[in-house]
Design a protein around this motif. Structure first.
Motif, short mmCIF file in Angstrom:
data_model
loop_
_atom_site.label_atom_id
_atom_site.label_comp_id
_atom_site.label_asym_id
_atom_site.label_seq_id
_atom_site.Cartn_x
_atom_site.Cartn_y
_atom_site.Cartn_z
N ALA A 47 34.04 37.72 47.12
CA ALA A 47 34.97 36.67 47.51
C ALA A 47 35.92 36.33 46.36
O ALA A 47 37.12 36.13 46.55
N ALA A 48 35.37 36.29 45.14
CA ALA A 48 36.21 35.99 43.96
C ALA A 48 37.18 37.13 43.68
O ALA A 48 38.35 36.90 43.35
N ALA A 49 36.70 38.36 43.82
CA ALA A 49 37.54 39.52 43.52
C ALA A 49 38.70 39.65 44.50
O ALA A 49 39.71 40.29 44.18
N ARG A 50 38.57 39.07 45.67
CA ARG A 50 39.66 39.13 46.65
C ARG A 50 40.77 38.14 46.33
O ARG A 50 41.85 38.20 46.93
N LEU A 51 40.51 37.24 45.39
CA LEU A 51 41.56 36.34 44.91
C LEU A 51 42.33 37.06 43.81
O LEU A 51 41.84 38.03 43.23
N PRO A 52 43.51 36.59 43.47
CA PRO A 52 44.26 37.24 42.39
C PRO A 52 43.72 36.82 41.02
O PRO A 52 44.35 36.05 40.28
N VAL A 53 42.50 37.31 40.69
CA VAL A 53 41.90 36.97 39.40
C VAL A 53 41.92 38.20 38.49
O VAL A 53 42.12 39.33 38.93
N LYS A 54 41.69 37.95 37.21
CA LYS A 54 41.77 39.02 36.21
C LYS A 54 40.55 39.91 36.22
O LYS A 54 40.64 41.14 36.13
#
Length: 218
Positions: A47-54
């Protein structure tokens, strides 16, 4: 979301979904490095990786859980850093912009062994053992502008969690709630929970909360 799950690995349920929604709506900056503590199947890491995160790092004490997380991420083209070990003793000297966790939090009798699948949900006699450990560890793991998001049941003491986080210098609040019916584990323990005064007799539901803690803005 269909996920591969090895033996003894927690199946994502309402608590995972509630936290995933909170993460999606948290306004996480694109430059963030996210840490998922007690990753299990890797559902929250995904779920976090699907956000625009580094970047995303996931940690779990179970090798089977990490193998499950690796497979679930791999089939989705996600490549998080996977760390094996107890979050209490790994990741020393590192900090993260966002930390998320769905820790074990179900109260259990003192004589019940937390092995196999039970290790995924047993949180000690008051359900707070992993929660308290996280509250103590998170301040050292958060970056100077970091955010921590954790889900647990109200049976474990929401005010105590908020107090512990605030005492460590974080700004903490409850940001989401959801009432759900008891699952199999809670149904099996209902009589014991009622005898300890944690629920009312014949109660068949619990309330989940997501707690958010942030470094105060300077």
């Amino acid at each position: 979301m269909m996920l591969i799950r090895g033996p003894g690995v927690y199946r994502p349920q309402a608590d995972t979904r509630l936290l995933a929604r909170a993460v999606a709506g948290a306004g996480i900056p694109a430059s963030s490095h996210v840490l998922d503590v007690c990753t299990g199947t890797g559902a929250l890491a995904i779920a976090a990786a699907r956000l625009p995160v580094k970047a995303v790092t996931a940690v779990d004490i179970s090798r089977t859980a990490l193998a499950s997380a690796w497979l679930n991420c791999r089939v989705r083209g996600i490549r998080p850093e996977l760390v094996h070990g107890d979050f209490r003793s790994v990741l020393h000297g590192r900090t993260f912009d966002v930390i998320v966790s769905n820790p074990p939090y179900v109260p259990c009798p003192e004589d019940e062994k937390s092995t196999g699948a039970a290790r995924c949900w047993n949180g000690g006699v008051d359900g707070r053992a992993p929660i308290d450990a996280l509250c103590a560890r998170v301040p050292d793991l958060l970056s100077v502008s970091g955010t921590f998001l954790m889900v647990h049941s109200t049976l474990c003491g929401v005010d105590e969690t908020l107090d512990r986080l605030r005492t460590s210098g974080l700004k903490a609040a409850t940001v989401a709630r959801e009432t759900i019916p008891f699952g199999p584990v809670m149904r099996d323990r209902a009589s014991w929970l009622a005898a300890r005064g944690l629920i009312r007799p014949r109660q068949t539901y619990e309330e989940l909360v997501v707690i958010r803690a942030d470094r105060p803005r300077k």
